[in-house]
Structure formats: structure tokens, C-alpha cells
Design an enzyme around this catalytic site. Structure first.
Site, PDB file in Angstrom:
ATOM      1  N   GLN A  56       6.368 -23.737  11.399  1.00 25.40           N
ATOM      2  CA  GLN A  56       6.539 -23.110  10.083  1.00 25.40           C
ATOM      3  C   GLN A  56       5.602 -21.909   9.947  1.00 25.40           C
ATOM      4  O   GLN A  56       5.761 -21.116   9.024  1.00 25.40           O
ATOM      5  CB  GLN A  56       6.225 -24.113   8.963  1.00 25.40           C
ATOM      6  CG  GLN A  56       7.191 -25.264   8.843  1.00 25.40           C
ATOM      7  CD  GLN A  56       6.733 -26.314   7.839  1.00 25.40           C
ATOM      8  OE1 GLN A  56       6.505 -27.460   8.200  1.00 25.40           O
ATOM      9  NE2 GLN A  56       6.584 -25.945   6.569  1.00 25.40           N
TER      10      GLN A  56
ATOM     11  N   PHE B 129       9.068 -30.091   7.027  1.00 20.13           N
ATOM     12  CA  PHE B 129       8.573 -30.905   5.912  1.00 20.13           C
ATOM     13  C   PHE B 129       7.068 -30.813   5.746  1.00 20.13           C
ATOM     14  O   PHE B 129       6.438 -31.713   5.185  1.00 20.13           O
ATOM     15  CB  PHE B 129       9.010 -32.374   6.064  1.00 20.13           C
ATOM     16  CG  PHE B 129      10.498 -32.526   6.225  1.00 20.13           C
ATOM     17  CD1 PHE B 129      11.351 -32.232   5.166  1.00 20.13           C
ATOM     18  CD2 PHE B 129      11.053 -32.903   7.434  1.00 20.13           C
ATOM     19  CE1 PHE B 129      12.728 -32.328   5.315  1.00 20.13           C
ATOM     20  CE2 PHE B 129      12.434 -33.000   7.586  1.00 20.13           C
ATOM     21  CZ  PHE B 129      13.277 -32.714   6.518  1.00 20.13           C
TER      22      PHE B 129
ATOM     23  N   GLU C 190       3.523 -26.924   9.420  1.00 22.84           N
ATOM     24  CA  GLU C 190       2.836 -25.801   8.768  1.00 22.84           C
ATOM     25  C   GLU C 190       1.590 -25.447   9.571  1.00 22.84           C
ATOM     26  O   GLU C 190       1.299 -24.287   9.795  1.00 22.84           O
ATOM     27  CB  GLU C 190       2.474 -26.170   7.313  1.00 22.84           C
ATOM     28  CG  GLU C 190       1.789 -25.019   6.573  1.00 22.84           C
ATOM     29  CD  GLU C 190       1.552 -25.290   5.097  1.00 22.84           C
ATOM     30  OE1 GLU C 190       2.245 -26.144   4.517  1.00 22.84           O
ATOM     31  OE2 GLU C 190       0.673 -24.620   4.519  1.00 22.84           O
TER      32      GLU C 190
ATOM     33  N   ARG D  20      -4.350 -29.046  -4.427  1.00 24.62           N
ATOM     34  CA  ARG D  20      -3.072 -29.221  -5.114  1.00 24.62           C
ATOM     35  C   ARG D  20      -3.018 -30.572  -5.848  1.00 24.62           C
ATOM     36  O   ARG D  20      -2.359 -30.703  -6.868  1.00 24.62           O
ATOM     37  CB  ARG D  20      -1.880 -29.057  -4.163  1.00 24.62           C
ATOM     38  CG  ARG D  20      -0.548 -28.929  -4.875  1.00 24.62           C
ATOM     39  CD  ARG D  20       0.582 -28.503  -3.947  1.00 24.62           C
ATOM     40  NE  ARG D  20       0.695 -27.070  -3.776  1.00 24.62           N
ATOM     41  CZ  ARG D  20       1.346 -26.249  -4.616  1.00 24.62           C
ATOM     42  NH1 ARG D  20       1.959 -26.725  -5.669  1.00 24.62           N
ATOM     43  NH2 ARG D  20       1.387 -24.957  -4.394  1.00 24.62           N
TER      44      ARG D  20
ATOM     45  N   ARG E 217       5.636 -32.119   2.244  1.00 26.15           N
ATOM     46  CA  ARG E 217       6.403 -31.876   1.006  1.00 26.15           C
ATOM     47  C   ARG E 217       5.712 -32.418  -0.252  1.00 26.15           C
ATOM     48  O   ARG E 217       5.614 -33.628  -0.445  1.00 26.15           O
ATOM     49  CB  ARG E 217       7.776 -32.528   1.160  1.00 26.15           C
ATOM     50  CG  ARG E 217       8.882 -31.843   0.366  1.00 26.15           C
ATOM     51  CD  ARG E 217      10.200 -32.418   0.791  1.00 26.15           C
ATOM     52  NE  ARG E 217      11.319 -31.612   0.339  1.00 26.15           N
ATOM     53  CZ  ARG E 217      12.576 -31.818   0.722  1.00 26.15           C
ATOM     54  NH1 ARG E 217      12.876 -32.793   1.531  1.00 26.15           N
ATOM     55  NH2 ARG E 217      13.536 -31.047   0.269  1.00 26.15           N
TER      56      ARG E 217
ATOM     57  N   PHE F  69       2.513 -31.771  -0.896  1.00 27.66           N
ATOM     58  CA  PHE F  69       1.201 -31.222  -0.518  1.00 27.66           C
ATOM     59  C   PHE F  69       0.065 -31.721  -1.426  1.00 27.66           C
ATOM     60  O   PHE F  69      -0.688 -30.931  -1.974  1.00 27.66           O
ATOM     61  CB  PHE F  69       1.320 -29.694  -0.593  1.00 27.66           C
ATOM     62  CG  PHE F  69       0.352 -28.916   0.253  1.00 27.66           C
ATOM     63  CD1 PHE F  69       0.538 -28.803   1.617  1.00 27.66           C
ATOM     64  CD2 PHE F  69      -0.717 -28.254  -0.313  1.00 27.66           C
ATOM     65  CE1 PHE F  69      -0.334 -28.060   2.399  1.00 27.66           C
ATOM     66  CE2 PHE F  69      -1.608 -27.494   0.449  1.00 27.66           C
ATOM     67  CZ  PHE F  69      -1.412 -27.393   1.814  1.00 27.66           C
TER      68      PHE F  69
ATOM     69  N   THR G 147      -1.672 -22.161  -3.591  1.00 30.92           N
ATOM     70  CA  THR G 147      -2.812 -22.201  -4.518  1.00 30.92           C
ATOM     71  C   THR G 147      -3.902 -21.229  -4.078  1.00 30.92           C
ATOM     72  O   THR G 147      -4.729 -20.822  -4.878  1.00 30.92           O
ATOM     73  CB  THR G 147      -3.376 -23.625  -4.612  1.00 30.92           C
ATOM     74  OG1 THR G 147      -3.713 -24.081  -3.299  1.00 30.92           O
ATOM     75  CG2 THR G 147      -2.341 -24.564  -5.212  1.00 30.92           C
TER      76      THR G 147
ATOM     77  N   ALA H 151       4.997 -24.241   0.668  1.00 32.97           N
ATOM     78  CA  ALA H 151       4.715 -24.167  -0.768  1.00 32.97           C
ATOM     79  C   ALA H 151       5.984 -23.883  -1.582  1.00 32.97           C
ATOM     80  O   ALA H 151       5.902 -23.415  -2.712  1.00 32.97           O
ATOM     81  CB  ALA H 151       3.626 -23.130  -1.051  1.00 32.97           C
TER      82      ALA H 151
ATOM     83  N   GLU I 252      10.103 -28.455  -2.656  1.00 31.77           N
ATOM     84  CA  GLU I 252       9.249 -29.635  -2.768  1.00 31.77           C
ATOM     85  C   GLU I 252       9.403 -30.451  -4.051  1.00 31.77           C
ATOM     86  O   GLU I 252       9.318 -31.678  -4.016  1.00 31.77           O
ATOM     87  CB  GLU I 252       7.774 -29.224  -2.641  1.00 31.77           C
ATOM     88  CG  GLU I 252       7.397 -28.675  -1.292  1.00 31.77           C
ATOM     89  CD  GLU I 252       6.020 -28.046  -1.334  1.00 31.77           C
ATOM     90  OE1 GLU I 252       5.882 -26.954  -1.903  1.00 31.77           O
ATOM     91  OE2 GLU I 252       5.083 -28.668  -0.813  1.00 31.77           O
TER      92      GLU I 252
HETATM   93  N1  MTE Z   1      14.494 -29.071   3.760  1.00 28.99           N
HETATM   94  C1  MTE Z   1      14.877 -29.306   5.030  1.00 28.99           C
HETATM   95  N2  MTE Z   1      16.175 -29.523   5.274  1.00 28.99           N
HETATM   96  N3  MTE Z   1      13.982 -29.322   6.057  1.00 28.99           N
HETATM   97  C2  MTE Z   1      12.634 -29.130   5.843  1.00 28.99           C
HETATM   98  O1  MTE Z   1      11.834 -29.156   6.775  1.00 28.99           O
HETATM   99  N4  MTE Z   1      10.864 -28.689   4.171  1.00 28.99           N
HETATM  100  C3  MTE Z   1      10.481 -28.825   2.785  1.00 28.99           C
HETATM  101  C4  MTE Z   1      11.512 -28.159   1.879  1.00 28.99           C
HETATM  102  N5  MTE Z   1      12.832 -28.597   2.202  1.00 28.99           N
HETATM  103  C5  MTE Z   1      12.203 -28.894   4.495  1.00 28.99           C
HETATM  104  C6  MTE Z   1      13.191 -28.857   3.478  1.00 28.99           C
HETATM  105  C7  MTE Z   1       9.181 -28.249   2.487  1.00 28.99           C
HETATM  106  S1  MTE Z   1       7.796 -29.168   2.770  1.00 28.99           S
HETATM  107  C8  MTE Z   1       9.046 -27.000   1.967  1.00 28.99           C
HETATM  108  S2  MTE Z   1       7.546 -26.362   1.575  1.00 28.99           S
HETATM  109  C9  MTE Z   1      10.216 -26.146   1.723  1.00 28.99           C
HETATM  110  O2  MTE Z   1      11.433 -26.768   2.087  1.00 28.99           O
HETATM  111  C10 MTE Z   1      10.042 -24.857   2.525  1.00 28.99           C
HETATM  112  O3  MTE Z   1      11.089 -24.003   2.341  1.00 28.99           O
HETATM  113  P1  MTE Z   1      11.211 -23.057   1.053  1.00 28.99           P
HETATM  114  O4  MTE Z   1       9.866 -22.492   0.813  1.00 28.99           O
HETATM  115  O5  MTE Z   1      12.221 -22.091   1.465  1.00 28.99           O
HETATM  116  O6  MTE Z   1      11.656 -23.947  -0.074  1.00 28.99           O
HETATM  117  N1  LUZ Z   2       0.271 -24.737   1.864  1.00 30.30           N
HETATM  118  C1  LUZ Z   2      -0.804 -24.039   1.502  1.00 30.30           C
HETATM  119  C2  LUZ Z   2       1.049 -25.350   0.965  1.00 30.30           C
HETATM  120  O1  LUZ Z   2      -1.512 -23.526   2.357  1.00 30.30           O
HETATM  121  N2  LUZ Z   2      -1.091 -23.904   0.196  1.00 30.30           N
HETATM  122  C3  LUZ Z   2      -0.364 -24.479  -0.772  1.00 30.30           C
HETATM  123  O2  LUZ Z   2      -0.657 -24.341  -1.950  1.00 30.30           O
HETATM  124  C4  LUZ Z   2       0.754 -25.253  -0.389  1.00 30.30           C
HETATM  125  N3  LUZ Z   2       1.493 -25.888  -1.288  1.00 30.30           N
HETATM  126  C5  LUZ Z   2       2.513 -26.621  -0.903  1.00 30.30           C
HETATM  127  C6  LUZ Z   2       2.804 -26.719   0.444  1.00 30.30           C
HETATM  128  N4  LUZ Z   2       2.084 -26.082   1.360  1.00 30.30           N
HETATM  129 MO1  MOS Z   3       5.843 -27.677   2.654  1.00 28.21          MO
HETATM  130  S1  MOS Z   3       4.510 -29.216   2.537  1.00 28.21           S
HETATM  131  O1  MOS Z   3       4.848 -26.571   1.828  1.00 28.21           O
HETATM  132  O2  MOS Z   3       5.677 -27.209   4.246  1.00 28.21           O
END
Ligand code: MTE
Ligand code: LUZ
Ligand code: MOS
Length: 751
Positions: free
Chosen positions: A191, A222, A226, A304, A336, A338, A434, A503, A706
Site C-alpha cells: 500500500q 486492509f 501499509e 486515532r 481498517r 486503525f 491524523t 486512511a 474504513e
Molecule cells: N477493500 C478491499 N476490497 N480491499 C482492501 O484491502 N482496504 C481497506 C478499505 N477497503 C481494503 C478495502 C482499508 S484499510 C482502507 S484504508 C481503504 O480501503 C483504502 O482505500 P481508500 O483510501 O481508497 O478507501
Molecule cells: N495511517 C496513517 C492510517 O499513517 N495515519 C492515519 O491517520 C491512518 N488512519 C487510518 C488508516 N491508516
Molecule cells: Mo487502512 S488501515 O488505512 O490501510
């Protein structure tokens, strides 16, 4: 618009890491990892392993040309253990061989001598021993001590929530090969391509420009990729750099489960004070975050938690403190929500404790304390465009809560073995990293001579539908068909210095950058069109691949306009940059305006518990969600369903188990159960709140990745209420997941 990836996914045509054809001369890597959670390394003997047929090399920390350091926030994490092992599964050496099979054979021949050291697995024990990752932080509003003095009712309790395995379908992995002049190219299932690039540069001791990271898509992240895709990418890059050959490493499921970090388990204490009108006047909580052996993203996750400690409620006097506790588990990481879900579970538990003691429905307390415009969060951000009450009222009236409750009551009167329960879970989730400086992104757009468009952004497609949303933005900005637009891989040489896709802000940040780039290009080519059509550029628009003047179609097509623009030597490439305005946060005061906006919603979960066996089935989840103006309802509803079910899994059946020696016992899919088609709610009914969205959300379509996970918390309280219907004297337990074993015990125990 349908998800552009779907058709390729179902045909098996989409490219994941394992689909990349291997170059000839590719070797395979495998880590030799610690078989103990905390120990001093006395000696490691690689002689026998090295002598095996097909083994090319075994690399240790001594072979690292740069720094043996991969910590993203704090430099506290070695790539390879030097003299001490800090968690079970910690990488010690890298085995390189002709095949993975040979790697595994060689691994068995390595002889490690070590002296065991005391193991900490419990965060409260870590705090007692002053084993902290960094100093605790406290968010305060008003004066909580004084406020408690004035409260009519005060309740205290303990809340535990366990971790969670990400279980992305595609495990961690990377493929690296050397390019010329000591450079390296790497495909990584990450990611955070920039984090991978930066860390490889640091470990190899080379400049970032020598490291090219490329990501096509992930089979799920998910949050687990990251930060924690990085070590595996660095391992392949290191081996490739030293041995000057291509190196592939994709983790086996059980290796991935054993060696990588997960959602942070939390153990927390709360104290909640209410007045006679059920207004929460004071709230105090202490969170013990189980960070594992090094910081990883724990500081940000912990932050968070503090930001979401009061969920969707206004409480005038608050004091919440969090400890990041250093234990001997693999470093826990983003997942997800966080840290938000962990904080929200505690306040929701506190409300249930109060409701039971007062003999009322929890929803009376929830309703009496919802955030209103003008209220302040404990961190100082003032609510505007708040939708807490709207989401609550809409949900309860649309789905007729009185009727649902009556149905449950009737069922419970008529049945002795089965009992039903309802859990109501409202959410309020802040959108933005954040850490303010992370909230920016870039998009690089090329218009080619035939009018086709290539787009690169810093965003990573991981199943959340980012590519589709990016195409939607470009097609509406340019007025052309989606077939003319291609989303390129995410690559650090095209879009540099990116924040991870995380995020929930990826579409907002990268989408706004893309919008900016498309508009700049449009301005330039409109000048050409204005010349050509003898009109002013403000009268122009493009629809269906055709230029319009004052809303009337002309004969000038998009394609010939691009040809003319090129002949006029207009630059058909643009780099858009976006940085979220308004947001700021002062850590020295713990006050500011960290979030661009908040996402709201409310959910009603109904469960049926088998009171003989302790097992349960979710009848339904009805929810009202604040999408703003959803730019893609199919994708956004999919995100809600996935997030909800993932949240239910965390709260009910997914049980991580480490023994007292720090060994993960639930290290396979036979011992770690995630929701399947039989365990998902029979009905998931999603309604849009129908708000106007927010100007800082991409096309007023609010972030959706999330927030829905936290609807899953309602499942816990639905089960709890079913238990109470069977046994009103059952002592409330706040200890997720609510596995059938715990349910069974609570059905038959008394306060
Ligand atoms: N949806 C799918 N299908 N696969 C994933 O890995 N990650 C989740 C969410 N939905 C995820 C998902 C998480 S933790 C985040 S932060 C967001 O998707 C990231 O994508 P976005 O910022 O475009 O919403
Ligand atoms: N990652 C991060 C995150 O570095 N800062 C955030 O605030 C955050 N929030 C949600 C998911 N990933
Ligand atoms: Mo999602 S926990 O911000 O990758």
C-alpha cells in the site's frame, strides 16, 4: 459505472505479484525466522545449509551495506536480528536458493543456539514493567474530576478487544531485479510504494532514485500492507542487490500469519458519569495498546484511538490516555479503522454498563448524547455539517426500531432455547491522515496523440475500487469514453513521494490531484479549440468525445482536437498536486482540526443465539450510511458490506491466540476462523443518508473504506442483549471476540 477490474478478476486475467513472469536466472528467497519470542542469540550455524545443492547464499545482518533499520515512524526495528530476538517469527537470515523447496530444506539445516529471556505478551504487564514504545498521550476537554463530582451515576469497567489477522487473499511478497548502474526495480504488493522505496534505499545505502517500486494491484491490504509489505520487499531487494540476480519471495499463508503484525489488541479501563437526564457528563478512559516488539505504525494507531474515544457523542468533560505497550509479539500494525474501532468499542461498552445498571435501553443514552453542530471533539475540532442525529433518527425511523424490538420481544417470549438480541451501533469516523503532513497526493496525466489517456497516481488499487473512481473522474473532466482512459501501475518513478494508500483517503487525495491535472490540461486544449471554433474557451465543453459550444455540438472531435493541440505544440502532459486545505493539529496542546470531515452512520444488528450451544446467527443488519453524494454506489455498497462483515468477524469469531511464550497458536485457517458465506448476516440492508456530502470529499462522495467496519461492533452488543434475554443476571463482559465459548459461559453465569 461497473468496477473496471471485475471482468478481468473473474477471468483470472488481472495481474498480481505471483502473475509476473519470472526472468531467467531468478532465485527464490525465504527468511530464517526466530523459533522463540525473546532470546539472546548465542550462535547460528549455517554451514550445513550453505553446503546444500541449489543454495546460493544465506545473508545476515552482516551483509547489509546500509542500515539494518526498517522502522517507519521510529528507527527501532532491525530488518534482521543481530544479537537479540524480539518476537516469534523475527527474521534472522535470508536463504537464497534455486527453488523455494530448496530454501525450505536449507532452513531446516540451520542451527540456532540461544538463551531465552522473559517474554511479555500482555500489554498491562508491559506497562507494569515500564516497557513502553513511547510516552503515553492524553486528550482532555474540560475538567473531568470536577465533572464526576456532579454526576448522578458513575460506572467503571474493563474492556478488552483482541487483535485481528488481515487475511488479505494475496500474501505478502515482492519481486526484485537489478537494473543498470547499481539500480534496482521491484514489484511489491504494498500500500506504500514510497515507504518501500525509502526503506530499500536506507538498507542498501543507496539513493532513492536508484530504487523503482512498481505496484499493479493488491489482492487485499486492509492496512496489513501499509507498513508491513516493506520488510519482504527489502529482503528481495537486498538479496538482488548483493547477488546481482532477480529474486522472488512470496510468503506462504502460515509464514505470513506467523511473522506479520495484526490489528492491535487493547486492554482498557473506563469511567463514565451521567446526570439524571442521561447526559454523559464525564468520561475517562485508559487504553493499553499491545504494540508488539517495535513501533511500526503504533504511534499513529494510538493517536486515532484517542481521536475516536468518544465516538459520535458530545461529552463536555473528557480525559483519555493511551499507552503503547511494548511486548514480544510481532509488531502490530494498521488494520481498517486503525485504532478507531478499539476506542469506540470502549465507549460503547461504557454505555451498555450504564444502561444495564439503570435498567434502560442503551439507545436512550446513545440518543441523548449525539454530537450536534457547534459541539467540540475532545481534540478541539468543532462539528460542522454533523450528521450524527440525522443518521441516528433516519436509521431508527426507516427501519422502525420499535417494531424490530417488539418482534424480538415476542420471539423471546415464545422461545426458551433461542433468544434474539439487538445491537445499535452509530459511527463517526474522521477522514484524513491524523498526521497532517501526509495529506497530499499527485497525479500524472498524459494525453497521447490518438486521444487516449494514461493516468498515474500515487494511489494503490487493493480491491477498494480506486481505479474505477479515477476513471470516472477523468472521463467526466474530459467528456470522453472510459475506454479511452487507462490507469497505469503505481510507480515511484512516475509519481514520487507518496503517502500510503490508507486512511480511507486515497480517492479523495489522488482524485483531487487528478481533477487538478485534468482541469489544467482542459484549459490548455480549450484554448486550441476556441481558436479553431472562433469562440471563447468559457463557452466550450466536451461531451461524448465531441466539443460543444454553448451547449451545441460542433464537428470537432476530442481526437482531432488533440491532434491540433499537438501541432500547436501544446503540452499534453500535466502533473496535478493536491494538499488538503484547512487541516492542522498541534501535538503540544493535543488540539486542532485534524480531519477534513467526518463520516457518520447508524446500524441495527439482530442476532439469534442458541442458548444450548452458545452459537449464533446474524439475522440482519440494517444501516443508514452517510456516503454524501456517492460517485459509485456499487463500489461503495461493496465497501460497506465488506467492512461490516470484517468488523463482525473481529468482534465475534476471529480469535488470535498467543501462548505465554509468545507463540501464535491460531496460525492457520484451520485454527483462525473468518466469516464465511454461512456466517454473514442473512440480510444486509443499506440505505444512503442522502446528504450533500462535503466539499473536501472527491466530488462530494465521502470516503467509505474504513468507517463501515465499526458497524460490526453492533454484533457484540446484539449477542450481549440476547444473552441478557436468556439470563438477565448475567454479568456484562466486554471482551471481544464474543466466541461461542464465551457466549455459553455468559448464558449460565451470574453476577
Ligand atoms: N477493500 C478491499 N476490497 N480491499 C482492501 O484491502 N482496504 C481497506 C478499505 N477497503 C481494503 C478495502 C482499508 S484499510 C482502507 S484504508 C481503504 O480501503 C483504502 O482505500 P481508500 O483510501 O481508497 O478507501
Ligand atoms: N495511517 C496513517 C492510517 O499513517 N495515519 C492515519 O491517520 C491512518 N488512519 C487510518 C488508516 N491508516
Ligand atoms: Mo487502512 S488501515 O488505512 O490501510
Amino acid at each position: 459505472m461497473i468496477n473496471v477490474d471485475s471482468i478481468h478478476h473473474v477471468r483470472g486475467e488481472s495481474i498480481y505479484l505471483d502473475d509476473i513472469p519470472l526472468r531467467s536466472g531468478t532465485f527464490h528467497a525465504l527468511t530464517y525466522d526466530a523459533p522463540v519470542a525473546h532470546a539472546h542469540i548465542d550462535s547460528v550455524d549455517y554451514t550445513e545449509a550453505l553446503a546444500m545443492d541449489g543454495v546460493k547464499a544465506i545473508l545476515t545482518y552482516k551483509d547489509i551495506p546500509g542500515e539494518n533499520e526498517i522502522g517507519g515512524i521510529f528507527p527501532d526495528e532491525p530488518l534482521l536480528a543481530e544479537h537479540e530476538i524480539h518476537f516469534w517469527g523475527m527474521p534472522i537470515a535470508i536463504i537464497i536458493a534455486e527453488t523455494e523447496y530448496v530454501c525450505r530444506k536449507a532452513k531446516k539445516a540451520i542451527k540456532l543456539k540461544y538463551t531465552e529471556l522473559p517474554v511479555i505478551v500482555d500489554p498491562r504487564e508491559a506497562r507494569r514493567q515500564d516497557s513502553l514504545i513511547f510516552p503515553p498521550r492524553t486528550f482532555k476537554l474540560g475538567n473531568v474530576e470536577k465533572a464526576f463530582e456532579a454526576c448522578t451515576y458513575i460506572y467503571e469497567g474493563q474492556v478488552d478487544s483482541n487483535g485481528q489477522e488481515h487475511l488479505y487473499i494475496e500474501t505478502q511478497g515482492a519481486y526484485a531485479y537489478p537494473t543498470e548502474n547499481g539500480s534496482i526495480r521491484i514489484s511489491s504488493s504494498t500500500q506504500g510504494p514510497t515507504a518501500v522505496q525509502k526503506t530499500i534505499a536506507n538498507v542498501l545505502g543507496i539513493a532513492m532514485h536508484k530504487v523503482e517500486v512498481d505496484v499493479t494491484r493488491l489482492g487485499g491490504g486492509f492496512g496489513g500492507k501499509e507498513d508491513q509489505a516493506t520488510p519482504w520487499a527489502v529482503i528481495t531487494a537486498l538479496a538482488s542487490y548483493i547477488l546481482k540476480c532477480p529474486i522472488k519471495y512470496a510468503l506462504h499463508r502460515m509464514d505470513d500469519m506467523r511473522m506479520t503484525g495484526k490489528r492491535h489488541p487493547y486492554s482498557s479501563d473506563f469511567k463514565i458519569g451521567l446526570d439524571a437526564d442521561l447526559k454523559i457528563k464525564a468520561y475517562q478512559a485508559t487504553f493499553h495498546q499491545n504494540a508488539g516488539a517495535s513501533a511500526d505504525l503504533s504511534p499513529a494507531v494510538m493517536e486515532r484511538t484517542l481521536f475516536h474515544a468518544t465516538n459520535t457523542y458530545f461529552i463536555p468533560d473528557v480525559e483519555v490516555t493511551a499507552y503503547s505497550c511494548k511486548t514480544n509479539l510481532p509488531p502490530n500494525t494498521a488494520f481498517r479503522g486503525f485504532g478507531g474501532p478499539q476506542g469506540m468499542f470502549v465507549i460503547e461498552s461504557a454505555i451498555r454498563q450504564a444502561a444495564k445498571a439503570l435498567g434502560i435501553k442503551a439507545r436512550k443514552i446513545q440518543k441523548a448524547n449525539l454530537l450536534k453542530n457547534g459541539d467540540s471533539f475532545p481534540y478541539g475540532q468543532i462539528i460542522d455539517r454533523g450528521e450524527a442525529t440525522n443518521a441516528w433518527d433516519t436509521c431508527l425511523s426507516k427501519f422502525d426500531i420499535e417494531q424490530l424490538e417488539e418482534n424480538v420481544a415476542t420471539f423471546n417470549k415464545e422461545n426458551s432455547r433461542y433468544k434474539k438480541g439487538i445491537g445499535i451501533m452509530p459511527i463517526c469516523f474522521g477522514i484524513s491522515f491524523t498526521n497532517t503532513p501526509m495529506n497530499h497526493a499527485r497525479a500524472l496525466v498524459h494525453i497521447y496523440l490518438d486521444g487516449s489517456v494514461g493516468i498515474s497516481t500515487g494511489g494503490v488499487e487493493m480491491g477498494q475500487g480506486l481505479n474505477t473512481k479515477m476513471i470516472q473522474i477523468a472521463m467526466s473532466e474530459f467528456g470522453i469514453d472510459p475506454s479511452k482512459i487507462k490507469i497505469e501501475t503505481t510507480n515511484t518513478t512516475r509519481v514520487a513521494n507518496t503517502s500510503p494508500s490508507a486512511a480511507s483517503a486515497t480517492a479523495d487525495l489522488n482524485g483531487k490531484a487528478l481533477e487538478i491535472a485534468c482541469r489544467a490540461l482542459k484549459d490548455r486544449i480549450f484554448e486550441v479549440a476556441a481558436d479553431e471554433l472562433q469562440s471563447s474557451s468559457t463557452a466550450l465543453s466536451i461531451k461524448n468525445n465531441l466539443v460543444y459550444v454553448d451547449g451545441k455540438a460542433t464537428t470537432l472531435s476530442w481526437k482531432s482536437l488533440i491532434t491540433k493541440a499537438n501541432l500547436a505544440r501544446v503540452c499534453l502532459t500535466e502533473n496535478g498536486h493536491y494538499a488538503t486545505p484547512i487541516i492542522h493539529f498541534d501535538k503540544s496542546k493535543e488540539k486542532g482540526h485534524p480531519f477534513a470531515y467526518h463520516v457518520y452512520g447508524n446500524s441495527i444488528t439482530t442476532v439469534t443465539v442458541d442458548c444450548l450451544r452458545g452459537i449464533y446467527d446474524f439475522d440482519s443488519v440494517h444501516l443508514v450510511h452517510d456516503f454524501g453524494k456517492s460517485m459509485n454506489t456499487a463500489i461503495d455498497y461493496g465497501q460497506i458490506e465488506g467492512g461490516l462483515v470484517q468488523g463482525i468477524g473481529w468482534m465475534t469469531m476471529e480469535e488470535l491466540l498467543y501462548n505465554e511464550k509468545g507463540r501464535l497458536l491460531s496460525n492457520a485457517l484451520s485454527t483462525y476462523k473468518i466469516p464465511d458465506i454461512y456466517s454473514v448476516p442473512k440480510v444486509i440492508d443499506i440505505k444512503a443518508l442522502g446528504t450533500d456530502g462535503h466539499p473536501l470529499a472527491i466530488r462530494r462522495s465521502k470516503a467509505v473504506g474504513e468507517p463501515p467496519l465499526m458497524y460490526g461492533i453492533g454484533a457484540y452488543f446484539a449477542i450481549q442483549n440476547a444473552i441478557l434475554a436468556f439470563n438477565p443476571d448475567s454479568k456484562l463482559r466486554f471482551d471481544a471476540p464474543y466466541t461461542p465459548e464465551k457466549v455459553l459461559m455468559d448464558l449460565y453465569q451470574n453476577e
